[in-house]
Scaffold this motif. Structure first.
Motif, PDB file in Angstrom:
ATOM      1  N   LYS A  12       0.916  -1.158  -0.019  1.00 42.53           N
ATOM      2  CA  LYS A  12       0.062   0.158   0.020  1.00 42.53           C
ATOM      3  C   LYS A  12       0.938   1.357   0.020  1.00 42.53           C
ATOM      4  O   LYS A  12       0.984   2.039   1.011  1.00 42.53           O
TER       5      LYS A  12
ATOM      6  N   TYR B  61       1.131   4.185  -1.678  1.00 43.29           N
ATOM      7  CA  TYR B  61       0.854   5.560  -1.661  1.00 43.29           C
ATOM      8  C   TYR B  61       0.122   6.085  -0.382  1.00 43.29           C
ATOM      9  O   TYR B  61       0.379   6.989   0.345  1.00 43.29           O
ATOM     10  N   LYS B  62      -0.763   5.169   0.178  1.00 41.17           N
ATOM     11  CA  LYS B  62      -1.349   5.323   1.525  1.00 41.17           C
ATOM     12  C   LYS B  62      -0.375   5.533   2.716  1.00 41.17           C
ATOM     13  O   LYS B  62      -0.173   6.252   3.312  1.00 41.17           O
TER      14      LYS B  62
ATOM     15  N   GLN C   7       2.817   6.320   2.318  1.00 47.04           N
ATOM     16  CA  GLN C   7       3.633   7.429   2.044  1.00 47.04           C
ATOM     17  C   GLN C   7       2.756   8.930   2.342  1.00 47.04           C
ATOM     18  O   GLN C   7       3.266   9.495   3.280  1.00 47.04           O
ATOM     19  N   ASP C   8       1.735   8.888   2.174  1.00 39.25           N
ATOM     20  CA  ASP C   8       0.835   9.835   2.551  1.00 39.25           C
ATOM     21  C   ASP C   8       0.701  10.140   4.115  1.00 39.25           C
ATOM     22  O   ASP C   8       0.366  11.013   4.482  1.00 39.25           O
TER      23      ASP C   8
ATOM     24  N   TYR D 163       0.566  17.763  -0.730  1.00 40.73           N
ATOM     25  CA  TYR D 163       2.196  17.789  -1.228  1.00 40.73           C
ATOM     26  C   TYR D 163       2.147  18.859  -2.031  1.00 40.73           C
ATOM     27  O   TYR D 163       3.302  19.763  -1.951  1.00 40.73           O
TER      28      TYR D 163
ATOM     29  N   SER E 179       6.399  13.026  -6.181  1.00 39.25           N
ATOM     30  CA  SER E 179       6.420  11.990  -5.035  1.00 39.25           C
ATOM     31  C   SER E 179       6.450  10.446  -5.718  1.00 39.25           C
ATOM     32  O   SER E 179       6.577  10.357  -6.906  1.00 39.25           O
ATOM     33  N   ILE E 180       6.436   9.656  -4.707  1.00 39.51           N
ATOM     34  CA  ILE E 180       6.420   8.082  -5.297  1.00 39.51           C
ATOM     35  C   ILE E 180       5.480   7.805  -6.086  1.00 39.51           C
ATOM     36  O   ILE E 180       5.513   6.853  -7.023  1.00 39.51           O
ATOM     37  N   LYS E 181       4.230   8.626  -6.303  1.00 40.82           N
ATOM     38  CA  LYS E 181       3.192   8.380  -7.242  1.00 40.82           C
ATOM     39  C   LYS E 181       3.334   8.317  -8.718  1.00 40.82           C
ATOM     40  O   LYS E 181       2.850   7.741  -9.195  1.00 40.82           O
ATOM     41  N   ASP E 182       4.380   9.242  -8.760  1.00 39.66           N
ATOM     42  CA  ASP E 182       4.582   9.570 -10.325  1.00 39.66           C
ATOM     43  C   ASP E 182       5.755   9.020 -10.901  1.00 39.66           C
ATOM     44  O   ASP E 182       6.442   9.461 -12.030  1.00 39.66           O
TER      45      ASP E 182
ATOM     46  N   LYS F 207       6.458  -2.697  -8.030  1.00 38.59           N
ATOM     47  CA  LYS F 207       5.358  -3.485  -7.305  1.00 38.59           C
ATOM     48  C   LYS F 207       6.425  -4.407  -6.634  1.00 38.59           C
ATOM     49  O   LYS F 207       6.269  -5.632  -7.325  1.00 38.59           O
TER      50      LYS F 207
END
Length: 498
Positions: free
Chosen positions: A25, A27-28, A30-31, A58, A316-319, A351
């Motif tokens: 998980k 994104y969750k 890191q958020d 962010y 961030s890690i999301k992109d 992943k």
């Protein structure tokens, strides 16, 4: 088999399952880390100066906090060093990890009661992943060694000061204390030559199962063991089956290590820094190291090709994407904000998120516009020695802009353990590998702006002598593998093989 090793296996399975809960998980995770960091630091001096109270996203954070480095945070760090509390993080730090900076002189990196446990937990988890994967914990019954700095700490206005590896030495779990070598007294020896000789004396008759440290310095330890016994390391320590390392790319050392050891072993790569324990190898079959998303650090990434632009992309890690060389930026529970530690990384998996260290953003060669980075020189060298009996102890690369005659070139300083039969042919092989990787370098060679690289043979022990000459001889210091200037190269001329 001891009770300790029997219980280590089910414990390792439980611990690794917990890790994958947050790794799956990302994104969750890191958020959650981001929100906790902002909330806890909003009443610090830095938090008030940068309006943390009104940061809700962010994007809000990026508008208020610029990417910086030690010099950019120095006014805040100096206040902490002077004894002030609640500056970058609530309260005073537990420790200052003292490091040397090229422009800043001595740097004092804060380690807090919130950040310290993450260093210990990550190192422990790296071993637990190995146990879980191998279903074997027999190594915990043997002796373990980490070639590290002195654990002696000094006081800096009520905060303990030392090298990171010396600080971590105070946190060895009680159940491993009996297995840990060298002795406290030996670990406290400052002179590296004296220390390594003492470690050899203490370990030579022990059942060593785990050895760890920076490869170049462990190699020195291995060579002294062999010199004293006339035996390979695997004959001295038959139960030594894996090596833990961090800080440098191990590939150029691998052939030499396996020659010294006398058999193939497993390796565990770590990515610890004074600023935080960023990643560790969680698998013997997967490439890269597991990024520590749940260790009190919120990560940002800037494409290395844009880093020196006025407004670089900051994500961030999301992109993030595979195959892109990023400068890694940290925000931590030690109070480091938008902090560039100088490393570049590339993702090997999304992943879960795994990375490999590709070099230093300041360690590159672009004297002619070639944009050569650490990953490229390491791969070129490793590809060129693959399948040969050539062994390399150490190397570094620099541009030669003003040769006495002919075209400019890249100058490679290599300390060989086993030399190639034909140095010129070997140099051409390395050069071809460089051209294959880097189109700019290829164009410069093809366009007769550069001539193919030249290799200078450094005498045996020459890099150690060089490090001594600049006062950086010790287990935590390492040679930059490339630089855009001649500062190292010009001094190394005094350490070449006749």
């Amino acid at each position: 088999m001891s009770i300790k090793s029997v219980f280590a296996i089910p414990f390792a399975r439980v611990a690794t399952k917990r890790v994958f809960k947050w790794a799956n998980k990302p994104y969750k995770t890191q958020d959650k880390v981001f929100k906790k960091l902002i909330s806890k630091a909003k009443n610090t001096a830095f938090g008030k100066d940068h309006d943390f109270e009104n940061i809700k996203s962010y994007d809000d954070f990026k508008k208020r906090v610029k990417v910086t480095d030690y010099e950019g945070l120095r006014t805040y760090v100096d206040r902490i060093v002077a004894g002030e509390s609640d500056v970058l993080w609530p309260e005073k730090p537990l420790y200052f990890a003292k490091t040397s900076g090229t422009t800043s002189g001595a740097k004092y990196i804060p380690i807090t009661k919130d950040s310290m446990p993450t260093h210990i937990k990550a190192a422990r988890n790296a071993l637990l992943f190995y146990i879980a994967e191998k279903n074997d914990a027999s190594f915990v019954d043997g002796k373990m060694i980490f070639l590290q700095g002195s654990p002696v700490l000094t006081d800096k206005n009520g905060v303990k000061l030392g090298r990171l590896s010396g600080i971590v030495a105070h946190y060895v779990p009680k159940y491993l204390l009996k297995n840990r070598l060298p002795s406290w007294e030996t670990n406290c020896i400052e002179d590296w030559d004296t220390k390594v000789n003492a470690i050899v004396d203490e370990t030579i008759n022990e059942d060593m199962s785990v050895i760890s440290g920076i490869p170049s310095w462990v190699q020195m330890y291995f060579e002294k063991l062999i010199e004293k016994t006339g035996k390979k390391v695997s004959e001295i320590f038959p139960n030594f089956n894996f090596f833990i390392y961090g800080g440098v790319n191990f590939e150029p050392y691998k052939n030499k290590f396996e020659s010294l050891i006398g058999k193939k072993i497993d390796y565990i790569e770590l990515y610890p820094a004074s600023e935080g324990f960023i990643a560790y190898q969680d698998s013997q079959t997967e490439k890269g190291m597991l990024l520590q998303l749940n260790s009190g650090m919120f990560y940002e990434f800037i494409p290395a090709t844009e880093f020196f632009d006025e407004n670089p992309t900051r994500i961030s890690i999301k992109d993030v994407k595979m195959g892109v060389n990023y400068v890694i930026i940290l925000n931590t529970t030690a109070g480091l904000w938008g902090y560039n530690i100088g490393d570049t990384v590339e993702f090997t998996s999304l992943k879960p998120f795994r990375i490999k260290v590709t070099g230093r953003i300041k360690h590159f060669i672009s004297a002619f516009g070639e944009h050569v980075i650490g990953k490229e020189v390491e791969k070129a060298l490793n590809d060129s020695i693959l399948g040969t009996d050539i062994n390399i102890s150490e190397f570094t690369v620099a541009p030669q802009v003003n040769p006495e005659s002919g075209l400019p070139y890249h100058e490679w300083f290599i300390e060989f353990e086993n030399e190639p039969e034909n140095l010129e042919n070997f140099a051409l092989k390395v050069d071809a590998a460089m051209q294959e990787q880097n189109i700019y370098y290829f164009d410069l060679i093809e366009g007769k702006v550069l001539r193919p690289l030249i290799i200078r043979k450094v005498k045996k022990g020459g890099f150690h002598e060089y490090m001594k000459s600049i006062g950086k001889f010790g287990g935590q210091n390492k040679i930059p593998q490339l630089s855009d200037n001649r500062k190292i190269a010009d001094v190394l001329q005094d350490f070449l093989k006749n």
